[in-house]
Design a protein around this motif. Structure first.
Motif, short mmCIF file in Angstrom:
data_model
loop_
_atom_site.label_atom_id
_atom_site.label_comp_id
_atom_site.label_asym_id
_atom_site.label_seq_id
_atom_site.Cartn_x
_atom_site.Cartn_y
_atom_site.Cartn_z
N THR A 214 -21.30 -25.00 1.68
CA THR A 214 -20.62 -24.09 0.76
C THR A 214 -20.06 -24.86 -0.43
O THR A 214 -20.17 -24.42 -1.58
N LEU A 215 -19.44 -26.02 -0.18
CA LEU A 215 -18.94 -26.85 -1.28
C LEU A 215 -20.05 -27.18 -2.26
O LEU A 215 -19.87 -27.10 -3.48
N TYR A 216 -21.20 -27.55 -1.73
CA TYR A 216 -22.34 -27.90 -2.57
C TYR A 216 -22.79 -26.69 -3.39
O TYR A 216 -23.05 -26.80 -4.59
N GLU A 217 -22.88 -25.53 -2.75
CA GLU A 217 -23.32 -24.31 -3.44
C GLU A 217 -22.32 -23.89 -4.52
O GLU A 217 -22.72 -23.46 -5.61
N LEU A 218 -21.03 -23.99 -4.22
CA LEU A 218 -20.00 -23.65 -5.20
C LEU A 218 -20.09 -24.59 -6.41
O LEU A 218 -20.06 -24.14 -7.56
N ALA A 219 -20.21 -25.88 -6.14
CA ALA A 219 -20.29 -26.87 -7.22
C ALA A 219 -21.54 -26.65 -8.05
O ALA A 219 -21.49 -26.73 -9.29
#
Length: 73
Positions: free
Chosen positions: A50-55
């Motif tokens: 999720t962090l990767y997708e948000l970034a």
């Protein structure tokens, strides 16, 4: 500092720098506005994916969401 709060504060700072409202980011990314609100409030515990997708949706490195205060580029 609590990592959930750190990620939420960094996310909000970057989102605002990009000139996006929560609703606009929601439409852009596919994450619900309620999720984004919870994230920014430090009430969500996002996964690494999720962090990767948000970034990615913000156009920044995932590491920017994890940087301690005062260490932003």
């Amino acid at each position: 500092m609590d990592m959930r709060k750190l990620v939420g504060e960094n996310f909000k700072r970057i989102r605002l720098l990009k000139g996006l409202t929560q609703e606009e980011f929601s439409e852009l990314s596919g994450f619900s506005q309620q999720y984004i609100s919870g994230l920014e409030g430090g009430r969500r515990n996002p996964t690494v994916v999720t962090l990767y997708e948000l970034a990615t949706a913000l156009g920044v490195s995932h590491l920017e969401l994890l940087r301690p205060p005062g260490r932003h580029r």
